[in-house]
Design an enzyme around this catalytic site. Sequence first.
Site, PDB file in Angstrom:
ATOM      1  CE1 TYR A  78      -3.876   2.421   0.749  1.00  0.00           C
ATOM      2  CE2 TYR A  78      -2.174   3.443   2.197  1.00  0.00           C
ATOM      3  CZ  TYR A  78      -3.405   3.471   1.471  1.00  0.00           C
ATOM      4  OH  TYR A  78      -4.239   4.634   1.619  1.00  0.00           O
ATOM      5  CG  ASP A 221       3.496 -14.765  24.494  1.00  0.00           C
ATOM      6  OD1 ASP A 221       4.733 -15.136  24.191  1.00  0.00           O
ATOM      7  OD2 ASP A 221       2.646 -14.918  23.886  1.00  0.00           O
TER       8      ASP A 221
END
Length: 601
Positions: A78, A221
């Site tokens: 983009y 995590d």
Amino acid sequence: MSIVVLDFGGQYAHLIANRIRRLRVHAEIRSPETAVADLQDADGLILSGGPASVYDPEAPAYNPEILAMGKPILGLCYGHQLICHRLGGQVEMGETHEFGAAYLHVHKAEGVLAGLDVRERVWMSHRDHVAALPPGFAVLGATEDCPVAAMGDAERKIYGLQFHPEVTHTVRGMDILDNFAALCGAERNWTMERYTEQTIKRLQEQAKGRNVFLFVSGGVDSSVAFLLLNRALGTERVLGLHIDNGFMREGETAMVERLMKGAGLHNLEVVDASAEFLAATAGIADPEEKRRQIGEEFIRVRDRALAALALDPDEWLLGQGTLYTDTIESGGTENAAVIKTHHNRVGVIDQLLAEGKVVEPLDQLYKDEARTLGETLGLPHHLVWRHPFPGPGLAVRALCSDGPDSESADNGLAHETVAEAQKVAATFGLALDVLPLRSVGVQGDSRTYAHPAVVTGQREWKTLEALSTELTNNFPSINRVIYLLGPTPRPQQNIKAGYLTRDRLDLLRRADTISMEALERHGLMEEVTQMPTVLLPLSSDGVQESVVLRPIATSDFMTADFCPLPQAFLDDVCERLLALAGIEAVFYDITHKPPGTVEWE
Ligand code: XMP
């Protein structure tokens, strides 16, 4: 001094920053609307990809002055089109999205393409394309379908690439980014130690003397986040709570407890909340709804646990081990589309986030960086390198259904589609069926919720891979392809009703243990990054069910390849799974990401 990535909502926006940091250059993500004054320190700017077209009325807003700052600029996908559009070239709208590997023919190996060979493998994802160059630009490379796949204006140091150098499928992607960092004259002084110091300081400032309460699932995590918070605030000001939500693997809770206590962290409590989670998700088949309920139950359990501990809510913040990837796929950055709601990003937590009551020490990191950080902080190697396991655990791996006549089963799957797909499979020498259930996928930066096709026949990986890509590229109602491991012939199956019940979860837990043990026994633990075992309510007798193995290899989880594993493993694991009472068929997921996500929900 750094490289700033302007996030136009692409699935890979943060991956770009991760890659730049691997080059030891400091990288930050900012909004495309950032004022020029706030970008003065940047050595260079990267405009990310994104799901929009430059012609969309709802295309992300941006500050056009950024393009006139005189800094080196690299536009990706983009971003490439935006540079073209803004600087006087022409972007043409495309009818269909194209994804996947392509070959770049390098016309000029200069600028960001310096040092590249005449033909390079790249990863494309596009709909629109550059049709006419802006003044001052030259074409640097093209692919078969895309005449301006790389363009550059050497004088202004502005470059645009239609492909993604930040994903590993673009073989020389790191060289391209390295070239850009060199063009920017960026300093190479970023290290994990420095990041750790900065994050510890950030956590201390954010906590402002308050304490932090954190759920510790036992995964990489939350374990790393727990450790880092302990390091930043001290064990007195941190409290970990491990909740057995009923969706854990076999023996998981006991192991988490052992590991943490072994690491000297005694500020960890363990609670069995499986009955509450099962009640909250009872009778729900929709994947997004399941996730929402699980996320909200987490908060209810948190509040109850806090009440039991008599901790003052004003004094305690909520800690989360959220990684950047989790945020981006939940549509958490300004311009990203929602792929699936992450349990760390449901409404109630959004509200706490808005109130500034959530601390997320890993929110800028990718999985590989979180692991490096874990090792820097002294977590045991085998814990750091364990396969990741999602927070909602087996809940997102036990597919649920309201039964054969439900919306989840059908969703307008046309018979013609099945017949057409069967014709395609036949040209590959394989038989095909489309399953009356749906799973989540991701294509062109957006979520899909469509049907898996099951193929049967000869096991030749290259053929299976080619067919899988062909089907998912050409049939919008098929976003995933699985292959029958056994038994042959496949039983006549239909969907049956099935929810998150203890029985189904126990069955999946057993199947998961069998699969993981087989992986270990065949020495494949390292080769495979993650292997979800998925339970499908697909049955010939309305009682037994089916499982799918989903082994993938990836370094960043934004893209992933399915792993073709050795015959001996497949035979072994299939035999053992079929021997499990309640399992009647075993499938193997042969879908890359994109178009299929790693998890099915
Ligand atoms: P997907 O399915 O999005 O998975 O391709 C990418 C990685 O993220 C993990 N995952 C999650 N982890 N909570 C988590 O903690 C979640 O809700 C969640 N959903 C997916 C998935 O296991 C894979 O490693």
